[in-house]
Write a protein that holds these residues in place. Structure first.
Motif, PDB file in Angstrom:
ATOM      1  N   GLU A  87      27.652  41.481  37.700  1.00  9.01           N
ATOM      2  CA  GLU A  87      28.930  41.410  38.415  1.00  9.01           C
ATOM      3  C   GLU A  87      29.317  39.979  38.749  1.00  9.01           C
ATOM      4  O   GLU A  87      30.491  39.648  38.842  1.00  9.01           O
ATOM      5  N   ILE A  91      33.081  39.961  33.913  1.00  9.88           N
ATOM      6  CA  ILE A  91      34.063  40.875  34.482  1.00  9.88           C
ATOM      7  C   ILE A  91      33.566  42.300  34.307  1.00  9.88           C
ATOM      8  O   ILE A  91      33.296  42.729  33.196  1.00  9.88           O
ATOM      9  N   GLU A  93      34.397  46.393  35.354  1.00 14.92           N
ATOM     10  CA  GLU A  93      35.442  47.240  35.942  1.00 14.92           C
ATOM     11  C   GLU A  93      34.963  47.885  37.228  1.00 14.92           C
ATOM     12  O   GLU A  93      35.740  48.103  38.153  1.00 14.92           O
ATOM     13  N   SER A  95      32.788  47.449  40.458  1.00 15.63           N
ATOM     14  CA  SER A  95      32.031  46.448  41.199  1.00 15.63           C
ATOM     15  C   SER A  95      31.461  47.080  42.453  1.00 15.63           C
ATOM     16  O   SER A  95      32.170  47.652  43.275  1.00 15.63           O
TER      17      SER A  95
ATOM     18  N   ASN B  28      41.968  41.993  32.971  1.00 11.87           N
ATOM     19  CA  ASN B  28      41.161  41.775  34.165  1.00 11.87           C
ATOM     20  C   ASN B  28      40.910  40.280  34.418  1.00 11.87           C
ATOM     21  O   ASN B  28      40.850  39.823  35.563  1.00 11.87           O
ATOM     22  N   ARG B 112      40.532  44.150  50.080  1.00 12.97           N
ATOM     23  CA  ARG B 112      39.745  44.248  48.839  1.00 12.97           C
ATOM     24  C   ARG B 112      40.628  44.009  47.616  1.00 12.97           C
ATOM     25  O   ARG B 112      40.240  43.292  46.697  1.00 12.97           O
ATOM     26  N   GLN B 113      41.809  44.616  47.616  1.00 11.38           N
ATOM     27  CA  GLN B 113      42.728  44.404  46.486  1.00 11.38           C
ATOM     28  C   GLN B 113      43.145  42.935  46.396  1.00 11.38           C
ATOM     29  O   GLN B 113      43.284  42.383  45.310  1.00 11.38           O
ATOM     30  N   GLN B 115      41.379  40.320  47.189  1.00  9.83           N
ATOM     31  CA  GLN B 115      40.300  39.529  46.578  1.00  9.83           C
ATOM     32  C   GLN B 115      40.304  39.656  45.066  1.00  9.83           C
ATOM     33  O   GLN B 115      40.051  38.694  44.339  1.00  9.83           O
ATOM     34  N   GLU B 116      40.597  40.861  44.599  1.00 13.17           N
ATOM     35  CA  GLU B 116      40.635  41.122  43.163  1.00 13.17           C
ATOM     36  C   GLU B 116      41.739  40.288  42.491  1.00 13.17           C
ATOM     37  O   GLU B 116      41.515  39.648  41.470  1.00 13.17           O
ATOM     38  N   ARG B 119      41.082  36.440  42.433  1.00 13.00           N
ATOM     39  CA  ARG B 119      40.110  35.974  41.431  1.00 13.00           C
ATOM     40  C   ARG B 119      40.823  35.467  40.179  1.00 13.00           C
ATOM     41  O   ARG B 119      40.375  34.528  39.528  1.00 13.00           O
ATOM     42  N   ARG B 120      41.951  36.088  39.820  1.00 10.96           N
ATOM     43  CA  ARG B 120      42.639  35.659  38.596  1.00 10.96           C
ATOM     44  C   ARG B 120      43.952  34.920  38.899  1.00 10.96           C
ATOM     45  O   ARG B 120      44.775  34.745  38.026  1.00 10.96           O
TER      46      ARG B 120
END
Lengths: 141, 141
Positions: A87, A91, A93, A95, B28, B112-113, B115-116, B119-120
């Protein structure tokens, strides 16, 4: 034995070197190739975490995970660590390990403050020794 | 001048799960598809490695992939590309921002969303910082 990888190590190679020293080859010596160099595979040396070699990423899993499989090491704590490194390094899906990102940052930062890759691997051993001890008794029950 | 990593690839049409797997990984990572042919990301140690391993995964399923490092040479094109990345992040942040304006938002799920997406969010779009600040404030209220 000599174990060879690309320079500028990150979490997967730090964890893999720790796994090699603790579970496969206590006298392991590590050597580093310039990044993107085609592997010359020196006689008697084992390459790891270089695209295309035996001990490398496979089916979306990190090199640490591949080494566990290749050497038939069975240990639920190491499996959990493999999940963490997966993780942190790639990447995924799904986590499940909140610690993965932090662990990745610590390893990247550690490499920055070390003179060379060998020193980073050595210092990394403490991180993974500590993590292994923690995961073995996570809830403190 | 900024450097970019470019990936273009072909995966056999069936089984389609493999094509979907690669495509989802690229989404992702926050890679942008240019002219239905080339996927691009800003070149960092991390993005380079992600593309590098994706190339090996594509080869594993009998596909073909090429990984390039490149820079844009015409004036303005670099900023245009950066703006596309910023706009893509903004589109992802927008529903989070909307949700934060509602009564009693689910802060735990939203963070949480967040942070996701972060990341990108390679170029740190301003809406990301707004959401970060709003989440921090909401916690303190």
């Amino acid at each position: 034995m000599q174990w060879v990888t690309w320079e500028t190590v990150g979490i997967d190679r730090m964890a893999s070197a720790w796994l090699i020293v603790r579970h496969i080859d206590p006298d392991a010596e590590f050597a580093f190739l310039p990044k993107q160099a085609a592997p010359p595979a020196p006689a008697g040396a084992e390459l790891f975490d270089i695209p295309g070699v035996r001990l490398s990423h496979r089916r979306g899993h990190c090199t640490f995970h591949t080494i566990l499989r290749e050497y038939g090491i069975q240990d639920p704590i190491l499996e959990r660590l493999a999940r963490l490194v997966d993780e942190a390094d790639t990447i995924q899906e799904v986590s499940l390990e909140a610690a993965a990102v932090g662990l990745d940052w610590v390893c990247r930062g550690l490499r920055k403050i070390c003179r060379d890759d060998a020193e980073a691997l050595r210092k990394g051993y403490s991180i993974f020794d500590g993590l292994y001890a923690y995961l073995g008794d996570e809830k403190g029950l | 001048m900024r450097q970019w990593v470019l990936l273009h690839y072909r995966v056999p049409p069936s089984p389609s799960a493999r094509r979907v797997y690669v495509w989802r990984k690229l989404k992702n990572l926050g890679a942008i598809l240019l002219h239905d042919s080339v996927w691009v990301l800003p070149d960092t140690a991390w993005t380079y490695e992600q593309f590098q391993w994706l190339v090996t995964e594509i080869a594993d399923v009998h596909g073909e992939a090429m990984l390039w490092q490149a820079h844009l040479t015409l004036p303005g094109q670099e900023q245009t590309l950066i703006n596309r990345f910023l706009a893509a992040s903004e589109r992802e942040y927008e529903p989070l921002w909307q949700a934060l304006q509602q009564d009693a938002p689910d802060l735990s799920a939203l963070s949480r969303q967040f942070q996701e997406v972060r990341r990108r969010d390679y170029f740190a779009c301003s809406l990301g910082q707004q959401i970060y600040d709003a989440l921090t404030r909401a916690r303190e209220e």
